[in-house]
Write a protein that holds these residues in place. Structure first.
Motif, PDB file in Angstrom:
ATOM      1  N   ALA A 179       0.824  -1.216   0.000  1.00 21.49           N
ATOM      2  CA  ALA A 179       0.000   0.000   0.000  1.00 21.49           C
ATOM      3  C   ALA A 179       0.856   1.263   0.000  1.00 21.49           C
ATOM      4  CB  ALA A 179      -0.933  -0.004   1.203  1.00 21.49           C
ATOM      5  N   THR A 180       1.940   1.265   0.768  1.00 20.03           N
ATOM      6  CA  THR A 180       2.763   2.472   0.853  1.00 20.03           C
ATOM      7  C   THR A 180       3.638   2.654  -0.391  1.00 20.03           C
ATOM      8  OG1 THR A 180       4.318   1.219   2.267  1.00 20.03           O
ATOM      9  CG2 THR A 180       2.728   2.639   3.361  1.00 20.03           C
ATOM     10  N   TRP A 181       4.096   1.572  -0.992  1.00 27.50           N
ATOM     11  CA  TRP A 181       4.787   1.708  -2.277  1.00 27.50           C
ATOM     12  C   TRP A 181       3.818   2.198  -3.347  1.00 27.50           C
ATOM     13  CZ3 TRP A 181       9.475   2.518  -3.548  1.00 27.50           C
ATOM     14  CH2 TRP A 181      10.552   1.942  -2.879  1.00 27.50           C
ATOM     15  N   TRP A 182       2.603   1.651  -3.363  1.00 24.71           N
ATOM     16  CA  TRP A 182       1.596   2.089  -4.340  1.00 24.71           C
ATOM     17  C   TRP A 182       1.362   3.585  -4.224  1.00 24.71           C
ATOM     18  CZ3 TRP A 182      -3.148   4.468  -3.710  1.00 24.71           C
ATOM     19  CH2 TRP A 182      -3.937   4.557  -4.854  1.00 24.71           C
ATOM     20  N   GLU A 183       1.243   4.070  -3.005  1.00 26.51           N
ATOM     21  CA  GLU A 183       1.015   5.499  -2.794  1.00 26.51           C
ATOM     22  C   GLU A 183       2.235   6.317  -3.206  1.00 26.51           C
ATOM     23  OE1 GLU A 183      -0.743   9.140  -1.786  1.00 26.51           O
ATOM     24  OE2 GLU A 183      -1.558   7.171  -2.317  1.00 26.51           O
ATOM     25  N   ALA A 184       3.431   5.825  -2.919  1.00 31.43           N
ATOM     26  CA  ALA A 184       4.649   6.537  -3.329  1.00 31.43           C
ATOM     27  C   ALA A 184       4.713   6.653  -4.851  1.00 31.43           C
ATOM     28  CB  ALA A 184       5.882   5.822  -2.786  1.00 31.43           C
ATOM     29  N   PHE A 185       4.404   5.559  -5.536  1.00 33.08           N
ATOM     30  CA  PHE A 185       4.383   5.594  -7.000  1.00 33.08           C
ATOM     31  C   PHE A 185       3.297   6.548  -7.506  1.00 33.08           C
ATOM     32  CE2 PHE A 185       6.358   1.192  -6.836  1.00 33.08           C
ATOM     33  CZ  PHE A 185       7.568   1.592  -7.404  1.00 33.08           C
ATOM     34  N   ARG A 186       2.119   6.485  -6.894  1.00 29.75           N
ATOM     35  CA  ARG A 186       1.010   7.350  -7.330  1.00 29.75           C
ATOM     36  C   ARG A 186       1.375   8.816  -7.190  1.00 29.75           C
ATOM     37  NH1 ARG A 186      -2.825  10.561  -5.916  1.00 29.75           N
ATOM     38  NH2 ARG A 186      -2.000  10.649  -3.792  1.00 29.75           N
ATOM     39  N   GLN A 187       1.977   9.172  -6.070  1.00 32.57           N
ATOM     40  CA  GLN A 187       2.353  10.568  -5.835  1.00 32.57           C
ATOM     41  C   GLN A 187       3.369  11.057  -6.868  1.00 32.57           C
ATOM     42  OE1 GLN A 187       3.716  10.926  -1.793  1.00 32.57           O
ATOM     43  NE2 GLN A 187       1.697  10.528  -0.907  1.00 32.57           N
ATOM     44  N   ALA A 188       4.168  10.132  -7.393  1.00 28.99           N
ATOM     45  CA  ALA A 188       5.187  10.490  -8.387  1.00 28.99           C
ATOM     46  C   ALA A 188       4.655  10.383  -9.817  1.00 28.99           C
ATOM     47  CB  ALA A 188       6.410   9.599  -8.218  1.00 28.99           C
ATOM     48  N   GLY A 189       3.375  10.050  -9.963  1.00 28.89           N
ATOM     49  CA  GLY A 189       2.765  10.012 -11.279  1.00 28.89           C
ATOM     50  C   GLY A 189       2.828   8.675 -11.993  1.00 28.89           C
ATOM     51  N   HIS A 190       3.108   7.598 -11.247  1.00 27.68           N
ATOM     52  CA  HIS A 190       3.212   6.267 -11.851  1.00 27.68           C
ATOM     53  C   HIS A 190       2.004   5.415 -11.464  1.00 27.68           C
ATOM     54  CE1 HIS A 190       7.349   7.082 -12.999  1.00 27.68           C
ATOM     55  NE2 HIS A 190       7.615   7.431 -11.754  1.00 27.68           N
ATOM     56  N   LYS A 191       1.451   4.706 -12.420  1.00 27.59           N
ATOM     57  CA  LYS A 191       0.365   3.770 -12.164  1.00 27.59           C
ATOM     58  C   LYS A 191       0.952   2.358 -12.136  1.00 27.59           C
ATOM     59  CE  LYS A 191      -3.328   6.525 -14.256  1.00 27.59           C
ATOM     60  NZ  LYS A 191      -4.414   6.568 -15.277  1.00 27.59           N
ATOM     61  N   VAL A 192       1.127   1.826 -10.947  1.00 25.52           N
ATOM     62  CA  VAL A 192       1.698   0.492 -10.778  1.00 25.52           C
ATOM     63  C   VAL A 192       0.685  -0.372 -10.033  1.00 25.52           C
ATOM     64  CG1 VAL A 192       3.633  -0.857  -9.871  1.00 25.52           C
ATOM     65  CG2 VAL A 192       4.006   1.507 -10.616  1.00 25.52           C
TER      66      VAL A 192
END
Length: 218
Positions: free
Chosen positions: A22-35
């Protein structure tokens, strides 16, 4: 002769894999990545740099790697005071220590994160040493984390067993020449763990403890 029981921590002794997802997903989302989360889950157990490389590929902006890792650490750090150990994780380590095994942790965690994990397990009296991410140049699936754990224990590979929850753990242990046991509590399927080198697979630390006399840790 002395024996070493080497343990991964996240997803093996402490129920943190999905917090990492969940926290990696949010880190990626904040940086503009859809993972997708399922892809992140399959990458948990790798060091941060390797995880980002696996999920974003070689064409990514590598200058962003450190920012992604820092964002994940900040988000995950919110849980440090309430990380949940799996049932009987501490009891398993104490039982092995009582039975004459040198218990060593081999983890990609370090610093405050590692301290929080050890607090959750609450079995410092049974832990001989810890091989953290700060101690090695290459993380799992390279054998170096397990090899360093064995060096700390002063035990050869043929006298050691490694317990982990991911294919990266099983590959690292196999490459280091130790017997590998898998646990399902990290969310990786039994077949994947066995294919990666697990000699036996258990549900979680409580299951391994209850069947200890029939396991390679007997």
């Amino acid at each position: 002769m002395e024996r070493a029981a080497v343990f991964d921590v996240d997803g093996t002794l402490v129920d943190t894999n999905h917090l990492h997802v969940a926290t990696w997903w949010e880190a990626f989302r904040q940086a503009g990545h859809k993972v997708p989360m399922h892809a992140i889950h399959r990458s948990i157990g790798l060091g941060s740099e390797d995880l980002v490389a696996r999920l974003l590929g070689d064409r990514r902006d590598t200058d962003q790697d450190a920012e992604l890792s820092a964002a994940h650490k900040a988000l995950y750090g919110q849980y440090f005071d309430r990380l949940p150990a799996f049932e009987d994780a501490g009891r398993l380590l104490r039982r092995l220590d009582h039975d004459g095994w040198k218990v060593v942790l081999a983890t990609s965690a370090s610093g405050p994160e590692l301290s929080a994990l050890r607090r959750a397990i609450s079995a410092d009296d049974a832990i001989t040493a810890t091989a953290s991410a700060d101690d090695v140049e290459e993380g799992k699936p390279a054998p170096e984390p397990v090899e360093h754990a064995l060096e700390l224990a002063g035990v050869p590979a043929e006298r050691a067993v490694f317990v982990g929850d991911t294919v990266w753990d099983m590959r690292a242990g196999s490459r280091a020449g130790v017997r590998c046991l898998g646990v399902l509590c990290g969310g990786i399927p039994r077949a994947d763990l066995e294919e990666a080198g697990a000699e036996a697979v258990y549900d979680d630390p409580a299951h391994l403890l209850s069947d200890l006399k029939n396991s390679p840790l007997a």
